[in-house]
Design an enzyme around this catalytic site. Structure first.
Site, short mmCIF file in Angstrom:
data_model
loop_
_atom_site.label_atom_id
_atom_site.label_comp_id
_atom_site.label_asym_id
_atom_site.label_seq_id
_atom_site.Cartn_x
_atom_site.Cartn_y
_atom_site.Cartn_z
N PRO A 1 -2.99 3.00 1.51
CA PRO A 1 -4.15 3.32 0.67
C PRO A 1 -4.88 4.58 1.11
O PRO A 1 -4.93 4.90 2.30
CB PRO A 1 -5.03 2.07 0.83
CG PRO A 1 -4.08 0.97 1.19
CD PRO A 1 -3.00 1.63 2.01
N LEU A 2 -5.42 5.27 0.13
CA LEU A 2 -6.16 6.50 0.40
C LEU A 2 -7.28 6.26 1.40
O LEU A 2 -8.03 5.29 1.29
CB LEU A 2 -6.77 7.04 -0.90
CG LEU A 2 -5.82 7.64 -1.94
CD1 LEU A 2 -6.59 7.95 -3.22
CD2 LEU A 2 -5.16 8.89 -1.40
N TYR B 1 11.45 -5.52 -10.60
CA TYR B 1 10.31 -6.08 -9.90
C TYR B 1 10.52 -7.59 -9.79
O TYR B 1 10.42 -8.32 -10.77
CB TYR B 1 9.00 -5.80 -10.64
CG TYR B 1 8.59 -4.34 -10.68
CD1 TYR B 1 9.13 -3.41 -9.82
CD2 TYR B 1 7.64 -3.92 -11.60
CE1 TYR B 1 8.73 -2.08 -9.86
CE2 TYR B 1 7.23 -2.58 -11.66
CZ TYR B 1 7.79 -1.68 -10.79
OH TYR B 1 7.38 -0.36 -10.85
N PRO C 1 -1.32 5.85 -7.45
CA PRO C 1 -2.52 6.65 -7.69
C PRO C 1 -3.61 6.42 -6.66
O PRO C 1 -4.50 7.26 -6.50
CB PRO C 1 -2.98 6.19 -9.08
CG PRO C 1 -2.47 4.79 -9.19
CD PRO C 1 -1.13 4.83 -8.49
N LEU C 2 -3.52 5.29 -5.95
CA LEU C 2 -4.50 4.99 -4.90
C LEU C 2 -3.86 5.00 -3.52
O LEU C 2 -4.41 4.47 -2.56
CB LEU C 2 -5.17 3.63 -5.17
CG LEU C 2 -5.93 3.54 -6.50
CD1 LEU C 2 -6.48 2.14 -6.72
CD2 LEU C 2 -7.05 4.57 -6.55
N GLY C 3 -2.66 5.60 -3.43
CA GLY C 3 -2.00 5.72 -2.15
C GLY C 3 -0.82 4.80 -1.95
O GLY C 3 -0.04 4.97 -1.02
N GLY C 4 -0.69 3.76 -2.77
CA GLY C 4 0.45 2.85 -2.67
C GLY C 4 0.39 2.00 -1.43
O GLY C 4 -0.62 1.36 -1.13
N PHE C 5 1.49 2.01 -0.66
CA PHE C 5 1.57 1.16 0.53
C PHE C 5 0.67 1.66 1.65
O PHE C 5 0.45 0.96 2.64
CB PHE C 5 3.02 1.07 0.99
CG PHE C 5 3.94 0.48 -0.05
CD1 PHE C 5 3.77 -0.81 -0.51
CD2 PHE C 5 4.97 1.24 -0.59
CE1 PHE C 5 4.60 -1.35 -1.48
CE2 PHE C 5 5.82 0.72 -1.55
CZ PHE C 5 5.63 -0.58 -2.00
#
Length: 287
Positions: free
Chosen positions: A219-220, A63, A213-217
């Site tokens: 978003p959900l 990273y 967990p929230l969709g990453g790139f």
């Protein structure tokens, strides 16, 4: 399990971590490449992580590269005795910010030593072997690469081993080489390919840590999720995190953020209890 840590606690081998953890990826610059625009804010986020009782930080020396681990050391070293750092190896960064694989034995040994050096540690608590593509596993044996990490574990440089971005067959292969304490794969309300694997791991006492967990790139986005959130008077992303915590007791969360405000909102999700009605509605998103 206990309720003394955010989200309760789970044991990775002999290490007790909070089920609500923190993913440090977003502390690097745009595209997880280069330094952040505001290093002091990144340091503040990490110190707030510890203040909130989180005892599980997920990181990697690729990273940045190197940036995130250097900031973790600046912010938190010497580390609290009960804080556990989990890293991953198996990739590197190229000059354009790409993520080429780095699974050769010498590359893996170098990666473990670089994590140790930049974090200021003599042994890593957990090292995940990351294989596959950006978000999906690739078929094939991981035996050679995982054996390298098992050897480093025997040398005392790694306490526990995990795997990331893997198939169920690769999990079984790794467990045949050395004990696996966690699996880190792409999973969230809308992406549920690992439902059966989560249940199998739960029965064996192995943690499952969803990345993105929230969709990453991406978003959900779900009208159903928004509707449940509105009914509960809670942010939609908090509901998505709460669903993951209630999905199975072996699920550990590592949502990332570079904002103290957003960090506090993520942690608040541990207090959000979803009803049976809520769960039934949310289950339909991944169906």
């Amino acid at each position: 399990m206990t309720d003394t840590l955010p989200g309760g606690a789970f044991t990775l081998g002999d290490l007790t971590v909070s089920r609500m953890g923190y993913g440090a990826m977003q502390l690097a610059g745009p595209g997880v490449f280069g330094p952040p625009a505001d290093r002091e804010s990144a340091v503040a986020v990490l110190r707030t992580v510890v203040e909130l009782g989180i005892r599980h930080i997920d990181t990697s020396d690729y990273y940045g590269p190197h940036v995130t681990n250097e900031i973790i050391r600046e912010a938190l070293h010497p580390y609290p005795a009960d804080l556990h750092l989990v890293t991953k190896v198996g990739a590197r960064r190229d000059a354009k910010g790409g993520w080429p694989s780095a699974l050769a034995p010498d590359e893996l040994r170098q990666a473990v030593h670089e994590n140790l050096d930049r974090l200021g540690l003599e042994a890593m608590d957990v090292v995940n072997l990351r294989v596959g593509g950006v978000s999906a596993p690739s078929e094939g044996s991981l035996a050679e690469s995982f054996t390298v990490l098992a050897e480093l574990q025997q040398q005392g440089l790694i306490r526990h081993l995990g795997v990331s971005n893997v198939t169920a067959e690769q999990v079984a292969e790794a467990r045949g080489i050395a004990p696996v304490v966690c699996v880190q794969n792409f999973y969230n309300l809308a992406h549920r390919d690992d439902d059966a694997l989560i249940d199998q791991l739960a029965g064996d006492g192995i943690a499952y840590t969803p990345f993105f967990p929230l969709g990453g790139f991406s978003p959900l986005q779900s009208g159903t999720l928004d509707g449940v959130a509105e009914r509960l008077g809670a942010p939609a992303m908090s509901v998505a995190l709460a669903w993951l915590l209630q999905r199975s007791p072996n699920v550990l969360l590592i949502p990332g953020t570079s904002s103290v405000e957003h960090l506090r909102a993520n942690v608040a999700a541990v207090d959000l209890q979803l009803s049976e009605e809520d769960l039934i509605e949310l289950e339909g998103i991944g169906g």
